[in-house]
Structure formats: structure tokens, C-alpha cells
Design an enzyme around this catalytic site. Structure first.
Site, short mmCIF file in Angstrom:
data_model
loop_
_atom_site.label_atom_id
_atom_site.label_comp_id
_atom_site.label_asym_id
_atom_site.label_seq_id
_atom_site.Cartn_x
_atom_site.Cartn_y
_atom_site.Cartn_z
N CYS A 2 62.13 2.90 36.76
CA CYS A 2 60.67 3.04 36.78
C CYS A 2 60.10 3.45 35.42
CB CYS A 2 60.25 4.05 37.85
SG CYS A 2 61.19 5.60 37.85
N HIS A 11 54.32 8.45 36.82
CA HIS A 11 55.01 8.98 35.65
C HIS A 11 54.12 8.86 34.42
CE1 HIS A 11 58.42 9.16 38.16
NE2 HIS A 11 59.16 8.19 37.67
#
Length: 342
Positions: free
Chosen positions: A138, A251
Site C-alpha cells: 500500500c 497513509h
């Protein structure tokens, strides 16, 4: 089936979702519906623990089946997010049954025979598959989405990245752990970490995954090796520090790059404003920049705080934020599947 979103006729597919009851599995189902992916039949697969559960898809509740080596008969596409060990064990059976597997685990990412794909960067690699296509980590996905357009304009020689990764990247149980620890902290109760190595509520942990002998974690080395493979350039120098923060979703990354030629903030913004999958939010005078709450639930990768780095020749710094469950996992896999069936 004609897709209004892509303007391309796509055949209907039998789809299996492996790890259907997890955070990414649930996101697979939402995005398949949102993007009107041409699903003919869907098979929801999970471990024995999920036996008897039902999940909603296509307007009705559907049973979750226990994952076995015989789960893939008649399946065209497998969307897998059940962990590396299960992918290694079961995906060869899916390939043997005739399915193409898009795997969200780390099991096959660095296999030289298996393409590692971010559709905004290297979609041409999809056609090289031999039954399995790997979905990158990711934190790597969002970084290369932001850097690839700049790399094409002024080759990126070196990357220094520090990540600020949400707990959802570690799985559904870590979301619960942050929630429960936050309640305990505010109630002035004792906090006992369960799955994370330390208290995460109102704290940050400078460790994601296990440490290697060189002092870097596996997560940090994933960013090094995957970036080079996706961008097709083994000479790019990458240094990563990966940090877990008390955020539920999305994130954030502080990214510093050094390029072959000078590229200023204005040129970088112009390039990124035209880049697929990127939204630039960069107006610091008005306190406008990407944050996790900006990206949560969104498909794009958000970039801001673009500024010149005078400490090195041809340096540029930026701030990159993306929803790790969507673009960092489920969406990227489904974008690969969409290109696969066009």
C-alpha cells in the site's frame, strides 16, 4: 456489458473474493459495486472461522464459503487478500482451474516471473501474467503514483521517504485495538497492547513488520525493492522509514527526491495536475494540504507541500496521502482486473 465509466465493452466474469470477511475483502465488494464491474457470479471465500457468515453484495446476502483447493472451479478472476501463506497455498490451484489471480499479499511481488502492477505506472505488464498478477504494498502504490509522472519528466535518482501508516494497514483487528486503547486512555485505564508491539493510542511506533539484520524492517525493504520493480529502474536509490500512527484509515508520506535535472515546484504541480489518479492540494498560505481525512474513502492519491529542497542538487520534497484500503489495496487490484478484461 458496456461500462459507462470506461466507455469499453467488458464481458461478465465469475469472480472469487479470497479473504472476503477482512477489511480489504469488504472494500473489494464495495468497489466492485461502485464501479459496476461486470460480475456474473461472485464467490466469497474465507477461513473456517467465517463459516456460516453472510455478506451483502448485489442487493442480497450471500454465504461465505470456506476456502479450499477446490474453491475455484468456473472462476475467471480471483481477488485475493488473505495473507501470503494462503496465497502461496491456494492460488496455484486457482491458476490450474483457469482463473487469473490478482494477489494483494507479499507472496509473489518480487517473483521475476510475476508482474507487479500499478495501472497508472506500468499497465503494459498486465499482459505478461502467467495466471498471477501481484498487487504492490500500500505505501509503495501511493508513492509511485505520485512519482511516476515526475520520473518521466526528470528521472528520479534517489528517494528518501518516511511513512505515517494507519492501523488499518495491519488488519481489522488493529482498527479495533486503536479504538479500544483510545477509550481506555481517555478513561485513564491501563492499556495493554494485544497485537501491536506497543501502545498505539496517542503514540507512534517506528516499526512496521519485523527487523532485518541491516536494521531495516521488511516493510521498509518492500518499498525499496517494489519501487524499483514497478518503475523499471534498479538504479533508483531508495531509503525508507516506516512508522505506525494512531490513524484509522489513509497513509501519509513525506517524500524527498533527487532528479536528473532541476524541476521546480511549479513544474511539478503542473505535471501532477495532469497525472491520472492524482489530486494536487497545495496552498499552504491557506493551510490547504492533504491529510488522512482528506483521502479516506477517496480513490485518488493526494499530493501537497511541494517545495524545493536546497540541501541537495535537484531536490524536491512533497507530502503524499492516500486511502490505503482503497487505492493501496482493493481499488488498485480492481483497476488491474478492469484492464485485464477490456
Amino acid at each position: 456489458m458496456y461500462s459507462e465509466r470506461t466507455g469499453v465493452k467488458m464481458k461478465k466474469c465469475n469472480v472469487a473474493v479470497m479473504g472476503a470477511t477482512g477489511a480489504v475483502g469488504a472494500c473489494f465488494l464495495r468497489i466492485l459495486e461502485e464501479r459496476k464491474f461486470p460480475v456474473k457470479n461472485i464467490r466469497l471465500l474465507a477461513s473456517e472461522r467465517s463459516k456460516g457468515k453472510k455478506l451483502k453484495f448485489g442487493g442480497r446476502m450471500r454465504p461465505v464459503e470456506v476456502l479450499t483447493k477446490d474453491s475455484f472451479a468456473g472462476i475467471d478472476i480471483v481477488l485475493a487478500s488473505a495473507g501470503a501463506s494462503r496465497s502461496l497455498e491456494f492460488l496455484p490451484y486457482a491458476v490450474k482451474a483457469g482463473a487469473v489471480c490478482i494477489d494483494n499479499s507479499s507472496a509473489f511481488r518480487m517473483d521475476k516471473e510475476i508482474p507487479l502492477v500499478v495501472p497508472e505506472v506500468n499497465p503494459e505488464k498486465i499482459k505478461e501474467h502467467k495466471g498471477i498478477i501481484a498487487n504492490p504494498n500500500c505505501s509503495t502504490i501511493q508513492m509511485v503514483v505520485a512519482l511516476w509522472p515526475i520520473h518521466k519528466a526528470a528521472r528520479v535518482k534517489r528517494i528518501v521517504v518516511t511513512t505515517f501508516q494507519s492501523v488499518s494497514g495491519a488488519g481489522q483487528s488493529k482498527i479495533t485495538e486503536l479504538w479500544e486503547q483510545s477509550k481506555a486512555f481517555l478513561a485513564k485505564k491501563k492499556i495493554t497492547p494485544i497485537e501491536l508491539p506497543h501502545q498505539i493510542a496517542f503514540n507512534i511506533i517506528p516499526q512496521i513488520d519485523v527487523f532485518n539484520d541491516n536494521g531495516y524492517t521488511k516493510e521498509e525493504l518492500k518499498m525499496v525493492n517494489e519501487t524499483r520493480k514497478i518503475m523499471g529502474d534498479d538504479s533508483i536509490r531508495v531509503n525508507a522509514t516506516c512508522v505506525r500512527v494512531p490513524v484509522f484509515y489513509a497513509h501519509s508520506e513525506s517524500v524527498n527526491i533527487e532528479t536528473d535535472r532541476p524541476i521546480g515546484p511549479d513544474e511539478a504541480r503542473k505535471i501532477l495536475n495532469k497525472a491520472p489518479g492524482v489530486t494536487v492540494i497545495d496552498d499552504p498560505e491557506n493551510r490547504s494540504y492533504p491529510m488522512p481525512i482528506t483521502a479516506e474513502g477517496k480513490d485518488d492519491t493526494f499530493v501537497g507541500r511541494i517545495r524545493k529542497d536546497d540541501s541537495v542538487k535537484n531536490g524536491l520534497s512533497m507530502w503524499v496521502v492516500s486511502d490505503n484500503i482503497r487505492k493501496g489495496a482493493a481499488l488498485n487490484a480492481i483497476q488491474i482486473a478492469e484492464r485485464l478484461i477490456k
